[in-house]
Motif scaffolding. Structure first.
Motif, short mmCIF file in Angstrom:
data_model
loop_
_atom_site.label_atom_id
_atom_site.label_comp_id
_atom_site.label_asym_id
_atom_site.label_seq_id
_atom_site.Cartn_x
_atom_site.Cartn_y
_atom_site.Cartn_z
N PRO A 199 11.68 50.70 64.36
CA PRO A 199 11.09 49.49 64.94
C PRO A 199 11.38 48.26 64.07
CG PRO A 199 9.41 50.71 63.77
CD PRO A 199 10.69 51.52 63.69
N GLU A 200 11.04 47.09 64.60
CA GLU A 200 11.18 45.86 63.83
C GLU A 200 10.23 45.92 62.63
OE1 GLU A 200 11.22 41.07 64.63
OE2 GLU A 200 10.32 42.39 66.09
N ALA A 201 10.58 45.24 61.55
CA ALA A 201 9.84 45.35 60.29
C ALA A 201 8.38 44.92 60.44
CB ALA A 201 10.51 44.55 59.20
N LEU A 202 8.13 43.83 61.14
CA LEU A 202 6.75 43.35 61.29
C LEU A 202 5.90 44.36 62.04
CD1 LEU A 202 4.88 41.00 60.66
CD2 LEU A 202 5.49 40.02 62.86
N THR A 203 6.44 44.94 63.08
CA THR A 203 5.73 45.97 63.84
C THR A 203 5.48 47.19 62.97
OG1 THR A 203 6.84 45.21 65.83
CG2 THR A 203 5.81 47.37 65.92
N GLY B 187 1.57 48.16 61.84
CA GLY B 187 1.10 49.19 62.74
C GLY B 187 0.67 50.45 62.02
N GLY B 188 -0.22 51.18 62.64
CA GLY B 188 -0.63 52.49 62.14
C GLY B 188 -1.40 52.42 60.84
N GLY C 196 9.55 47.42 54.78
CA GLY C 196 10.04 46.43 55.74
C GLY C 196 11.44 45.94 55.43
N LEU C 197 11.78 45.87 54.12
CA LEU C 197 13.11 45.42 53.73
C LEU C 197 14.20 46.41 54.15
CD1 LEU C 197 12.40 44.04 50.16
CD2 LEU C 197 12.75 42.75 52.25
N LEU C 198 13.86 47.66 54.28
CA LEU C 198 14.82 48.65 54.73
C LEU C 198 14.78 48.83 56.25
CD1 LEU C 198 16.99 50.63 53.86
CD2 LEU C 198 15.20 52.30 53.43
N SER C 199 13.62 48.65 56.85
CA SER C 199 13.50 48.83 58.30
C SER C 199 14.21 47.72 59.07
CB SER C 199 12.02 48.84 58.71
OG SER C 199 11.40 49.99 58.26
N GLN C 200 14.12 46.50 58.61
CA GLN C 200 14.69 45.38 59.37
C GLN C 200 16.21 45.46 59.51
OE1 GLN C 200 12.67 43.29 61.05
NE2 GLN C 200 14.48 42.48 62.03
N PRO C 201 16.97 45.71 58.44
CA PRO C 201 18.43 45.85 58.63
C PRO C 201 18.80 47.02 59.54
CG PRO C 201 17.96 45.50 56.32
CD PRO C 201 16.64 45.69 57.01
N LEU C 202 18.06 48.13 59.44
CA LEU C 202 18.33 49.25 60.33
C LEU C 202 18.05 48.86 61.78
CD1 LEU C 202 16.87 52.25 58.28
CD2 LEU C 202 19.27 51.72 58.72
N PHE C 203 17.01 48.08 62.01
CA PHE C 203 16.70 47.59 63.36
C PHE C 203 17.80 46.67 63.86
CE2 PHE C 203 14.72 44.30 66.04
CZ PHE C 203 14.27 45.11 67.09
N TRP C 204 18.31 45.78 62.99
CA TRP C 204 19.38 44.86 63.38
C TRP C 204 20.66 45.60 63.73
CZ3 TRP C 204 18.27 41.19 58.74
CH2 TRP C 204 17.25 40.30 59.08
N PHE C 205 20.94 46.70 63.02
CA PHE C 205 22.15 47.47 63.30
C PHE C 205 21.99 48.39 64.51
CE2 PHE C 205 23.19 46.73 58.68
CZ PHE C 205 24.27 45.90 58.94
N GLY C 206 20.83 48.40 65.11
CA GLY C 206 20.62 49.14 66.34
C GLY C 206 20.32 50.61 66.16
N VAL C 207 19.82 51.01 65.01
CA VAL C 207 19.41 52.40 64.84
C VAL C 207 18.18 52.60 65.72
CG1 VAL C 207 18.65 54.13 63.17
CG2 VAL C 207 20.32 52.42 62.49
N THR C 208 18.30 53.47 66.69
CA THR C 208 17.33 53.53 67.79
C THR C 208 15.88 53.83 67.43
OG1 THR C 208 18.11 55.76 68.26
CG2 THR C 208 19.01 53.99 69.59
#
Length: 101
Positions: free
Chosen positions: A17-21, A25-26, A2-14
């Protein structure tokens, strides 16, 4: 993960997904609590466990978001397990001051 997913989500990497999701999920919770903490294949040293967690988290982000393989967490755990003996040996060697066994 989640710590790596959230910044990538903020920078708009398509595809990211958001870290919580991503975390809720899955099969992530199953893999994180039962597969990655398996006492037989997990690292024995605390430093090795930290490095193992970082390695599995980074590989999971890359595999989930930038490949077509949907079993990203399980595959990243398997890849991390390949390096567990090397991690434990390296940590022991560093703690002993590099003395040969």
């Amino acid at each position: 993960y989640g710590l790596l997913s959230q910044p990538l989500f903020w920078f708009g990497v398509t595809p990211v997904p958001e870290a919580l999701t991503a975390v809720l999920g899955g099969g992530f919770l199953f893999g994180a609590f039962f597969m990655a903490t398996d006492p037989v294949t997990a690292p024995k040293t605390n430093e090795g466990r930290i490095f193992f967690g970082i390695l599995v988290g980074a590989l999971t982000v890359v595999i989930y978001n930038f490949s077509i393989f949907n079993g990203g967490l399980m595959f990243s755990i398997l890849m991390g397990n390949m390096f567990v003996p090397v991690m434990d040996l390296a940590v022991r060697e560093i703690k002993e001051g590099g003395k040969a066994q």
